[in-house]
Structures are given as C-alpha cells and as structure tokens.
Write a protein that holds these residues in place. Structure first.
Motif, PDB file in Angstrom:
ATOM      1  N   LEU A 182     -14.154   0.142 -10.408  1.00  0.00           N
ATOM      2  CA  LEU A 182     -13.248  -0.488 -11.203  1.00  0.00           C
ATOM      3  C   LEU A 182     -12.163  -0.964 -10.315  1.00  0.00           C
ATOM      4  CD1 LEU A 182     -12.758   2.461 -13.720  1.00  0.00           C
ATOM      5  CD2 LEU A 182     -14.450   0.518 -13.948  1.00  0.00           C
ATOM      6  N   THR A 183     -12.372  -2.355  -9.723  1.00  0.00           N
ATOM      7  CA  THR A 183     -11.420  -2.893  -8.896  1.00  0.00           C
ATOM      8  C   THR A 183     -10.361  -3.764  -9.311  1.00  0.00           C
ATOM      9  OG1 THR A 183     -12.818  -4.880  -8.597  1.00  0.00           O
ATOM     10  CG2 THR A 183     -13.666  -2.879  -7.529  1.00  0.00           C
ATOM     11  N   ALA A 184      -9.322  -3.976  -8.350  1.00  0.00           N
ATOM     12  CA  ALA A 184      -8.297  -4.792  -8.776  1.00  0.00           C
ATOM     13  C   ALA A 184      -7.540  -5.139  -7.613  1.00  0.00           C
ATOM     14  CB  ALA A 184      -7.145  -4.510  -9.762  1.00  0.00           C
ATOM     15  N   GLY A 185      -6.850  -6.325  -7.254  1.00  0.00           N
ATOM     16  CA  GLY A 185      -6.299  -6.458  -6.267  1.00  0.00           C
ATOM     17  C   GLY A 185      -6.694  -7.847  -5.416  1.00  0.00           C
ATOM     18  N   ASP A 186      -6.960  -7.783  -4.242  1.00  0.00           N
ATOM     19  CA  ASP A 186      -7.112  -9.014  -3.475  1.00  0.00           C
ATOM     20  C   ASP A 186      -8.713  -9.539  -3.818  1.00  0.00           C
ATOM     21  OD1 ASP A 186      -8.149 -10.925  -1.025  1.00  0.00           O
ATOM     22  OD2 ASP A 186      -5.884 -10.716  -0.889  1.00  0.00           O
ATOM     23  N   LYS A 187      -8.719 -10.659  -4.736  1.00  0.00           N
ATOM     24  CA  LYS A 187     -10.210 -11.047  -4.634  1.00  0.00           C
ATOM     25  C   LYS A 187     -11.054 -11.416  -3.522  1.00  0.00           C
ATOM     26  CE  LYS A 187     -12.961 -12.468  -7.928  1.00  0.00           C
ATOM     27  NZ  LYS A 187     -12.903 -13.343  -8.804  1.00  0.00           N
ATOM     28  N   VAL A 197      -3.206  -5.611  -9.036  1.00  0.00           N
ATOM     29  CA  VAL A 197      -3.266  -4.079  -8.889  1.00  0.00           C
ATOM     30  C   VAL A 197      -2.671  -3.379  -9.678  1.00  0.00           C
ATOM     31  CG1 VAL A 197      -2.124  -2.488  -7.119  1.00  0.00           C
ATOM     32  CG2 VAL A 197      -3.269  -4.524  -6.245  1.00  0.00           C
ATOM     33  N   GLY A 198      -3.114  -2.255 -10.385  1.00  0.00           N
ATOM     34  CA  GLY A 198      -2.718  -1.329 -11.538  1.00  0.00           C
ATOM     35  C   GLY A 198      -3.856  -1.236 -12.433  1.00  0.00           C
ATOM     36  N   ASN A 199      -4.412  -2.418 -12.495  1.00  0.00           N
ATOM     37  CA  ASN A 199      -5.422  -2.342 -13.588  1.00  0.00           C
ATOM     38  C   ASN A 199      -6.637  -1.817 -13.502  1.00  0.00           C
ATOM     39  OD1 ASN A 199      -3.863  -4.641 -15.075  1.00  0.00           O
ATOM     40  ND2 ASN A 199      -5.079  -6.266 -14.409  1.00  0.00           N
ATOM     41  N   GLY A 200      -7.081  -1.737 -12.206  1.00  0.00           N
ATOM     42  CA  GLY A 200      -8.179  -0.696 -12.071  1.00  0.00           C
ATOM     43  C   GLY A 200      -7.651   1.015 -12.136  1.00  0.00           C
ATOM     44  N   ALA A 201      -6.490   1.057 -11.669  1.00  0.00           N
ATOM     45  CA  ALA A 201      -5.892   2.330 -11.863  1.00  0.00           C
ATOM     46  C   ALA A 201      -5.876   2.758 -13.498  1.00  0.00           C
ATOM     47  CB  ALA A 201      -4.588   2.573 -11.522  1.00  0.00           C
ATOM     48  N   ALA A 202      -5.409   1.969 -14.258  1.00  0.00           N
ATOM     49  CA  ALA A 202      -5.209   2.063 -15.674  1.00  0.00           C
ATOM     50  C   ALA A 202      -6.574   2.276 -16.270  1.00  0.00           C
ATOM     51  CB  ALA A 202      -4.605   1.091 -16.355  1.00  0.00           C
ATOM     52  N   MET A 203      -7.499   1.499 -15.983  1.00  0.00           N
ATOM     53  CA  MET A 203      -8.818   1.494 -16.382  1.00  0.00           C
ATOM     54  C   MET A 203      -9.509   3.023 -16.043  1.00  0.00           C
ATOM     55  SD  MET A 203     -11.236   0.042 -18.389  1.00  0.00           S
ATOM     56  CE  MET A 203     -11.154  -1.781 -18.334  1.00  0.00           C
ATOM     57  N   LYS A 204      -9.508   3.362 -15.059  1.00  0.00           N
ATOM     58  CA  LYS A 204      -9.984   4.577 -14.428  1.00  0.00           C
ATOM     59  C   LYS A 204      -9.358   5.827 -15.214  1.00  0.00           C
ATOM     60  CE  LYS A 204     -12.209   8.005 -12.931  1.00  0.00           C
ATOM     61  NZ  LYS A 204     -12.007   8.537 -11.137  1.00  0.00           N
ATOM     62  N   LEU A 205      -8.121   5.914 -15.443  1.00  0.00           N
ATOM     63  CA  LEU A 205      -7.364   6.791 -16.366  1.00  0.00           C
ATOM     64  C   LEU A 205      -7.629   6.799 -17.712  1.00  0.00           C
ATOM     65  CD1 LEU A 205      -3.664   6.767 -14.712  1.00  0.00           C
ATOM     66  CD2 LEU A 205      -5.498   8.166 -14.423  1.00  0.00           C
ATOM     67  N   ALA A 254      -2.644  -7.048   5.891  1.00  0.00           N
ATOM     68  CA  ALA A 254      -3.732  -6.876   5.480  1.00  0.00           C
ATOM     69  C   ALA A 254      -3.921  -7.026   4.225  1.00  0.00           C
ATOM     70  CB  ALA A 254      -4.089  -5.220   5.925  1.00  0.00           C
ATOM     71  N   LEU A 255      -5.037  -6.953   3.590  1.00  0.00           N
ATOM     72  CA  LEU A 255      -5.643  -7.142   2.517  1.00  0.00           C
ATOM     73  C   LEU A 255      -5.773  -5.689   1.783  1.00  0.00           C
ATOM     74  CD1 LEU A 255      -8.187  -9.844   2.713  1.00  0.00           C
ATOM     75  CD2 LEU A 255      -5.695 -10.222   2.360  1.00  0.00           C
ATOM     76  N   PHE A 256      -5.587  -5.673   0.337  1.00  0.00           N
ATOM     77  CA  PHE A 256      -5.741  -4.314  -0.407  1.00  0.00           C
ATOM     78  C   PHE A 256      -6.499  -4.588  -1.582  1.00  0.00           C
ATOM     79  CE2 PHE A 256      -4.331  -1.426  -3.618  1.00  0.00           C
ATOM     80  CZ  PHE A 256      -4.187  -0.195  -3.187  1.00  0.00           C
ATOM     81  N   LEU A 257      -7.401  -3.641  -1.914  1.00  0.00           N
ATOM     82  CA  LEU A 257      -8.244  -3.576  -3.266  1.00  0.00           C
ATOM     83  C   LEU A 257      -7.934  -2.138  -3.579  1.00  0.00           C
ATOM     84  CD1 LEU A 257      -9.876  -5.256  -4.868  1.00  0.00           C
ATOM     85  CD2 LEU A 257     -11.874  -4.202  -3.667  1.00  0.00           C
ATOM     86  N   LYS A 302      -7.686  -7.296   8.237  1.00  0.00           N
ATOM     87  CA  LYS A 302      -8.274  -6.128   7.973  1.00  0.00           C
ATOM     88  C   LYS A 302      -8.009  -5.877   6.466  1.00  0.00           C
ATOM     89  CE  LYS A 302      -7.279  -3.679  12.442  1.00  0.00           C
ATOM     90  NZ  LYS A 302      -8.685  -3.516  12.504  1.00  0.00           N
ATOM     91  N   GLY A 303      -8.761  -4.810   5.931  1.00  0.00           N
ATOM     92  CA  GLY A 303      -8.654  -4.408   4.453  1.00  0.00           C
ATOM     93  C   GLY A 303      -8.691  -3.027   4.307  1.00  0.00           C
ATOM     94  N   TYR A 304      -8.057  -2.640   3.098  1.00  0.00           N
ATOM     95  CA  TYR A 304      -7.924  -1.295   2.733  1.00  0.00           C
ATOM     96  C   TYR A 304      -8.268  -1.207   1.222  1.00  0.00           C
ATOM     97  CZ  TYR A 304      -6.001   3.308   2.432  1.00  0.00           C
ATOM     98  OH  TYR A 304      -5.641   4.822   2.435  1.00  0.00           O
ATOM     99  N   VAL A 305      -9.452  -0.429   1.215  1.00  0.00           N
ATOM    100  CA  VAL A 305      -9.956  -0.165  -0.189  1.00  0.00           C
ATOM    101  C   VAL A 305      -9.818   1.291  -0.573  1.00  0.00           C
ATOM    102  CG1 VAL A 305     -11.908  -0.325  -1.683  1.00  0.00           C
ATOM    103  CG2 VAL A 305     -11.744  -1.943   0.310  1.00  0.00           C
ATOM    104  N   ASP A 306      -8.792   1.384  -1.873  1.00  0.00           N
ATOM    105  CA  ASP A 306      -8.413   2.748  -1.938  1.00  0.00           C
ATOM    106  C   ASP A 306      -9.276   3.091  -3.262  1.00  0.00           C
ATOM    107  OD1 ASP A 306      -7.527   5.370  -2.761  1.00  0.00           O
ATOM    108  OD2 ASP A 306      -5.409   4.559  -2.316  1.00  0.00           O
ATOM    109  N   VAL A 307     -10.370   4.022  -3.339  1.00  0.00           N
ATOM    110  CA  VAL A 307     -11.054   4.473  -4.311  1.00  0.00           C
ATOM    111  C   VAL A 307     -10.920   5.753  -5.027  1.00  0.00           C
ATOM    112  CG1 VAL A 307     -12.959   3.125  -3.339  1.00  0.00           C
ATOM    113  CG2 VAL A 307     -12.784   5.668  -2.765  1.00  0.00           C
ATOM    114  N   SER A 308      -9.402   6.126  -4.538  1.00  0.00           N
ATOM    115  CA  SER A 308      -8.912   7.479  -5.258  1.00  0.00           C
ATOM    116  C   SER A 308      -8.431   6.894  -6.636  1.00  0.00           C
ATOM    117  CB  SER A 308      -7.693   7.961  -4.376  1.00  0.00           C
ATOM    118  OG  SER A 308      -8.022   7.919  -2.906  1.00  0.00           O
ATOM    119  N   THR A 309      -8.208   8.241  -7.473  1.00  0.00           N
ATOM    120  CA  THR A 309      -7.718   7.830  -8.809  1.00  0.00           C
ATOM    121  C   THR A 309      -6.474   8.328  -8.664  1.00  0.00           C
ATOM    122  OG1 THR A 309      -9.847   8.428  -9.988  1.00  0.00           O
ATOM    123  CG2 THR A 309      -7.988   8.906 -11.139  1.00  0.00           C
TER     124      THR A 309
END
Length: 345
Positions: free
Chosen positions: A192-197, A220-228, A170-173, A145-152
């Motif tokens: 702005l994604t980061a995590g499991d390719k 993981v963390g690069n997507g969050a940083a870019m959004k901020l 499971a996989l995370f993005l 399974k996969g979990y994609v968190d699009v929250s900021t």
C-alpha cells in the motif's frame, strides 16, 4: 555475491513472476543502476516493445529482520538481488549473509552503500529511530537514493520520516504491507504505497518479487492510513470470530465444525480457516504478533479520532487485545485474543 545486475554471472530468476525482464545495459548515469525493461506479462512485453527502458536500483538495503523482514529480504536474495542487511540483533542477519547478503553495522552505512533501502520496523518509535536516529539511514542518504518504509506506522510518523529523507535530496516511499508471515515467505504480500511516484516505479520490480499486488495511493500518509483501516477491520474480525468459537463450544457445538461452516459461507475469509483450527487447540504460533495488532488498533483509533469518526466496534476489540497483552500474550499470534475472553469467563 548475488546481484540484480550483469556484474554477476547469476542472472536474476523471475520465472515465478510469470515474466522475464530483458536486461539491456548498464546505465551511464550511475555505476549502480541498470537500464531494464519493466516486469510485465509476455503479452504486455510484445505489445510495448517500443516503450522506453526503465532503470532499477542495483544495490538494495534492508533494515529490520523480524518475522516479516527476514522472508522479504530472503525473497530478494533468492531472486538474485544484491542485498545488504542490518538488524539490531546481528545474529538475525547471519542466515541471510550465508545466502549471499552483505552486512553493515548501522542503518547509515546500509543507506550510504545502497541505491534503495527498505525498512521493516515493529512500531513508529523504531521506524523513526532507524531512519532518523544518531546512526540512522537519513545520515547515509543523498540525491539519487531512495528510502522505502514498509513498516506499519501512523501518517504523522510517515510524514516526519519522509521530511527527513527528502531533506537529504533522496526520494521517499511509504509502502506498508497487508499480509503476515506466510504471505511474506511466499512473496504474496500486498503493498500500500504513497509518496514519490518515480521511486514507486523504480522499485516496482522488487515489490513484485515480495508481493502479489501493489497500490499507489498518492501523497505520503495515504498508505499508512489504508494499512491502519485494513488492520482495524482484521482485528475486529478476529475478536468477533473468537466470541463465536467460544459461544459455539459453550452451547455444546463442535467449534471445528463452526470453522468449516464459516469457511463455506458468505462470511468466509482465509484468516478464519487458517487460524480457526489452532485456536480450537489453544495454540497461537506467531504469524502476526498480538502486540502489533493492538498497536495498529490503537493507531487506527487515533486516526478515526482525528476525523471525528465513531469506531465503537474497533474500540471494544482494542480493549480485548489489551486484556490479552496483560496476560502475557504479546508475542503470541493475534488470534490469542480469544484467551482474553476465556479469562473473563
């Protein structure tokens, strides 16, 4: 029930993306996945006809149906996807249920019955609770399974959620979005994604339904940083624009003409031409709530502090948003920050 599969006679309609994927077959490795060629332009399709087929999930979960989540889930349903939804306030699910979505009573149940689950929550605390709480999505996740968190959220929060999800096999993005209500409705978000390719490649067709572009940024963390960083710039721009509107009016100029001048010059930005006229009328219909902009500025300042980067302009803007919140404007659009300046006058 609408499905992204041949289980339903209604075939997903992707013509508005400028491409029509070729549905090949049901993959024998999973009852819920399909072997589908990646979405591409006609030219790309003809030049890569020998490329291997890629699997995409058959069942999509969506957690969080606020200003952003509702139109995002709606676009998935409209495209023919099999979507299962959850929201703390169940009534917000009803319009999507009427369009064909299924409903589950907890994030755990959604994750357990879906191949990939998207989450759009308001803040780090909500994101952690929905993913890792008592009946959180992590309890329904498992290998495959996969979990994609699009929250900021901040990078630390994203890494914490990633650890819990990956701990289930499971996989995370992480995939925070740049864009507000109208881009979400129009399927014009920027991911702005980061995590499991592998998960990124698997969900790419769905990101293309909900957005106009996507970036893969690595760990993981690069997507969050870019959004901020993006939202820090946006919040500072709006604060400065507010000062300009009020100054123009104070010296006897027509602020509406200022909006036109700005929209035709080197500093033109869609935000100014879209928000400006309403700001002149002191109207702030919420496309991106002010409380979320202030939250993002706070998180961005924390990010800057962690690497000893000076951000005096963003810090000053943050104080303006805090004043606006103190005047009861949290749920108004972030352009209502102009009222903080009026209050000082």
């Amino acid at each position: 029930m609408a499905m992204c599969s041949t289980f339903c006679p209604r075939i997903p309609h992707y013509s508005f993306l400028g491409a029509t994927p070729a549905i090949r077959s049901i993959s024998p490795s999973s009852p819920f996945r399909l072997s589908v060629r990646a979405l591409s332009s006609p030219a790309q399709s003809s030049s890569s006809s020998s490329s291997p087929a890629k699997e995409i999930p058959g069942r999509i979960g969506f957690l969080g149906l606020g200003i952003m989540g509702t139109p995002m889930a709606h676009n998935l349903i409209k495209a023919g996807c099999d979507v299962t939804v959850w929201n703390r306030t169940k009534s917000k699910c009803d319009p999507l249920i009427s369009l064909g979505a299924q409903y589950k009573s907890s994030p755990e149940e959604v994750a357990a019955t879906c191949d990939v689950t998207f989450a759009m929550l308001a803040d780090p605390e909500s994101a952690v609770d929905v993913a890792c709480g008592k009946h959180g999505a992590a309890n329904g996740m498992s290998s495959g399974k996969g979990y994609v968190d699009v929250s900021t959220v901040d990078g630390a929060t994203s890494k914490f959620i990633s650890g819990r999800i990956q701990g289930t096999g499971a996989l995370f993005l992480e995939a925070p979005v740049s864009g507000s209500k109208k881009p979400a409705e129009d399927g014009q978000l920027i991911f702005l994604t980061a995590g499991d390719k592998a998960l990124y490649e698997m969900v790419a067709p769905f990101l293309d339904i909900m957005g106009k572009s996507k970036f893969y940024l690595g760990d993981v963390g690069n997507g969050a940083a870019m959004k901020l960083v993006v939202n820090m710039i946006m919040g500072s721009m709006m604060a400065s624009f507010s000062e300009g509107l009020l100054l123009s009016e104070k010296v006897g100029l027509d602020p509406n003409i200022l909006v036109e001048v700005v929209s035709q010059g080197a500093i033109s930005a869609p935000m100014y031409s879209v928000k400006g006229p309403s700001m002149v009328r002191s109207q702030y219909p919420a496309a991106f709530p002010l409380k979320h902009q202030q939250k993002d500025l706070r998180l961005a300042l924390g990010l800057a502090e962690s690497v000893s980067q000076s951000t005096p302009i963003a810090a000053a803007a943050n104080e303006m948003y805090k004043v606006a919140k103190s005047h009861g404007l949290s749920d108004q659009d972030f352009s209502a920050v102009i009222e903080a300046l009026k209050a000082k006058q």
